[in-house]
Write an enzyme that holds these catalytic residues in place. Structure first.
Site, PDB file in Angstrom:
ATOM      1  N   HIS A 155     -10.648 -22.392 137.899  1.00 23.82           N
ATOM      2  CA  HIS A 155     -10.624 -22.826 136.908  1.00 23.82           C
ATOM      3  C   HIS A 155     -10.544 -22.394 135.384  1.00 23.82           C
ATOM      4  O   HIS A 155     -11.281 -22.203 134.480  1.00 23.82           O
ATOM      5  CB  HIS A 155     -12.292 -23.598 135.866  1.00 23.82           C
ATOM      6  CG  HIS A 155     -12.759 -24.653 137.358  1.00 23.82           C
ATOM      7  ND1 HIS A 155     -12.377 -25.407 137.991  1.00 23.82           N
ATOM      8  CD2 HIS A 155     -13.130 -24.100 138.755  1.00 23.82           C
ATOM      9  CE1 HIS A 155     -13.292 -26.346 138.925  1.00 23.82           C
ATOM     10  NE2 HIS A 155     -13.468 -25.200 139.406  1.00 23.82           N
ATOM     11  N   SER A 276       9.594 -10.307 117.317  1.00 24.52           N
ATOM     12  CA  SER A 276       9.791 -11.710 116.577  1.00 24.52           C
ATOM     13  C   SER A 276      10.985 -11.426 115.591  1.00 24.52           C
ATOM     14  O   SER A 276      10.365  -9.747 114.963  1.00 24.52           O
ATOM     15  CB  SER A 276       8.581 -12.034 115.965  1.00 24.52           C
ATOM     16  OG  SER A 276       8.309 -12.811 114.897  1.00 24.52           O
ATOM     17  N   LYS A 282       5.033  -8.021 117.071  1.00 26.45           N
ATOM     18  CA  LYS A 282       5.151  -9.193 118.005  1.00 26.45           C
ATOM     19  C   LYS A 282       5.337  -8.762 119.195  1.00 26.45           C
ATOM     20  O   LYS A 282       6.948  -7.946 118.874  1.00 26.45           O
ATOM     21  CB  LYS A 282       5.212 -10.757 117.983  1.00 26.45           C
ATOM     22  CG  LYS A 282       5.149 -11.738 116.748  1.00 26.45           C
ATOM     23  CD  LYS A 282       4.009 -12.059 117.486  1.00 26.45           C
ATOM     24  CE  LYS A 282       3.986 -12.834 118.765  1.00 26.45           C
ATOM     25  NZ  LYS A 282       3.563 -14.935 118.887  1.00 26.45           N
ATOM     26  N   GLU A 289       7.652 -16.477 130.220  1.00 25.53           N
ATOM     27  CA  GLU A 289       8.188 -17.420 129.978  1.00 25.53           C
ATOM     28  C   GLU A 289       9.429 -18.659 129.949  1.00 25.53           C
ATOM     29  O   GLU A 289       9.108 -19.334 130.397  1.00 25.53           O
ATOM     30  CB  GLU A 289       8.130 -17.701 128.326  1.00 25.53           C
ATOM     31  CG  GLU A 289       7.053 -17.326 127.794  1.00 25.53           C
ATOM     32  CD  GLU A 289       6.499 -16.640 126.219  1.00 25.53           C
ATOM     33  OE1 GLU A 289       6.201 -18.357 125.087  1.00 25.53           O
ATOM     34  OE2 GLU A 289       6.297 -15.658 125.739  1.00 25.53           O
TER      35      GLU A 289
END
Ligand code: ARG
Length: 460
Positions: A155, A276, A282, A289
């Site tokens: 979980h 970024s 970043k 992704e």
């Protein structure tokens, strides 16, 4: 004029030419198409259906067309519709009327089925070897991390401690099944359909097994209707691709999580992360992704072909021309994803200290505390309840299980003794799980050995 123009009084509307032409994408099959035609021509000659000289002329013509295409000398024509008719037209242009004999006893329906099976067999081989390379990388990493502790989750909540090697080897198992699934799919792809004709076979005494041998197929199809209308192998291929992508997406998701400030388990290599355009600090896990995102695209390809095939009456229908783009797109996507994923994990640095520290927070040793009581003769359900109350006490007093005094322990159960501390030591929690398939270094070493044997068996 079209190769099939005989029964027509009018030429095809330009819009239709454009609409039904598949050359823009099936040009990719030129090598398979030519090899298939060469085998067909040789067989026609061997069976006396065309003469030896005619066979030779066709084979030579096809070989030089293959060479021209390889060298980029050929521009395919949309009017010639697809790769099969483009090549046949080029052949007739090159060697004259004898080229018109190539299509004897054959239809584009069995021809396209042949081409796509040949194509997929090769691509399955490539994808299998990319999977094996990824497995090799995971296995080597697992060897290095047999003692690297990390939290295991259910979980997405801290559950029990494991090792990084155990976690990596879980993915090894998934990719092993993927490899096996592709090989299994290859068996059903490896069946030669030529001789099915348009749908009802042919009257010519073709030697189908001879063609199968020349093209390295292990069997021939048993029913001509099925031979031209079966795309199960392509669907199976897309299913294999989808499951493989699903596995990659799960791993990517974990990499994305592990790279967060909150987890901070890994440092992705700069070469496999991006910045970024606005936020200078970043470092984003874009590669992971994007692989996660491309999983959707591959599922789409599977659903697309499943839907194309749904309710199609026997035998060939032009709908089936829509099989190619999903298959090609899945091939390209999966190959790119597996290769880049392999490089990304290979260059990832694991922050062992953070992983270990995470094991100390969240009562990952609670099960072991309960098991300790079972060892002292207390039934498990009761031990579970006592430990649950201990955990609640710890939460309220902002402590963890290792920090409780023996007196505190004893107020919950007299069976606790000073060996509890050793028993719930995080490292011991892992090392005690010696069961086959478990996370102890001993058990993982066995799994690694088995994995090594698997890789050796497939790589020879
Ligand atoms: N381009 C076609 C395809 O990919 C080849 C088969 C065409 N057959 C036909 N009867 N129109 O499916």
């Amino acid at each position: 004029m079209k190769l099939w123009g005989g029964r027509f009084e009018k030429s095809t509307d330009k819009k239709v030419d454009d609409f039904h032409s598949s050359i823009a994408f099936d040009a990719r099959l030129y090598r398979q198409d030519i090899k298939g035609s060469i085998a067909h021509a040789k067989m026609l000659a061997a069976c006396g259906i065309i003469s030896g000289e005619e066979g030779d002329a066709i084979v030579k013509g096809l070989e030089s067309i293959l060479d021209d295409i390889d060298k980029g000398k050929i521009e395919f024509s949309k009017e010639a519709e697809d790769i099969h008719m483009n090549i046949e037209s080029l052949l007739i242009e090159k060697i004259g009327d004898v080229g018109k004999k190539l299509h004897t006893g054959r239809s584009r329906n069995d021809q396209v089925a042949l081409d796509i099976r040949m194509y997929l067999k090769d691509e399955i081989d490539e994808i299998s070897s990319l999977i094996a390379t990824l497995q090799r990388v995971l296995l080597n990493m697992a060897k290095e991390h047999q003692h690297t502790l990390m939290p295991g989750y259910t979980h997405l909540q801290p559950a029990q401690p494991i090792t990084l090697a155990h976690h990596l080897m879980a993915y090894f198992q998934m990719f092993k099944r993927d490899w096996q699934r592709f090989r299994d799919c290859r068996k059903r792809t490896d069946i030669m359909p030529l001789g099915s004709g348009a749908l009802a076979g042919t009257t010519y005494p073709l030697n189908r097994n001879y063609v199968a041998d020349m093209l390295d197929f292990s069997d021939i199809t048993d029913n001509s209707l099925d031979g031209v209308s079966d795309r199960d192998f392509a669907l199976e291929f897309l299913s294999c691709c989808s499951i493989l992508m699903m596995h990659l997406s799960r791993f990517c998701e974990e990499i994305i999580l592990w790279a967060t400030k909150e987890f901070d388990f890994i440092e992705l290599d700069d070469g496999f992360s991006t910045g970024s355009s606005i936020m200078p600090q970043k470092k984003n896990p874009d590669v992971a992704e994007l692989i996660r995102g491309k999983t959707g695209r591959v599922y789409g390809n599977l659903i697309s072909l499943l839907t194309v095939m749904k309710s199609l009456p026997l035998a060939y229908n032009k709908d089936m021309q829509e099989d190619k783009e999903p298959v090609f797109d899945a091939v390209d996507t999966v190959k790119k994803c597996v290769a880049i994923f392999t490089d990304m994990v290979k260059t990832t640095k694991f922050k062992k200290d953070n992983m270990k520290a995470a094991c100390l927070d969240g009562f990952l040793n609670a099960t072991d505390a309960a098991d300790y009581l079972v060892g002292k003769g207390i039934p498990f359900r009761r031990a579970h309840e006592i430990t649950g109350r201990l955990v609640l006490y710890c939460i309220k007093n902002n402590k963890d299980l290792q920090q409780l005094s023996l007196d505190e322990y004893k107020t919950f159960c007299q069976a606790f003794d000073k060996d509890i501390y050793d028993h719930i030591d995080i490292k011991n929690c892992v090392y005690q799980r010696k069961i086959q398939g478990g996370p102890s270094p001993q058990a993982v070493a066995q799994a690694i050995k088995k994995g090594e044997e698997f890789l050796q068996s497939i790589q020879g």
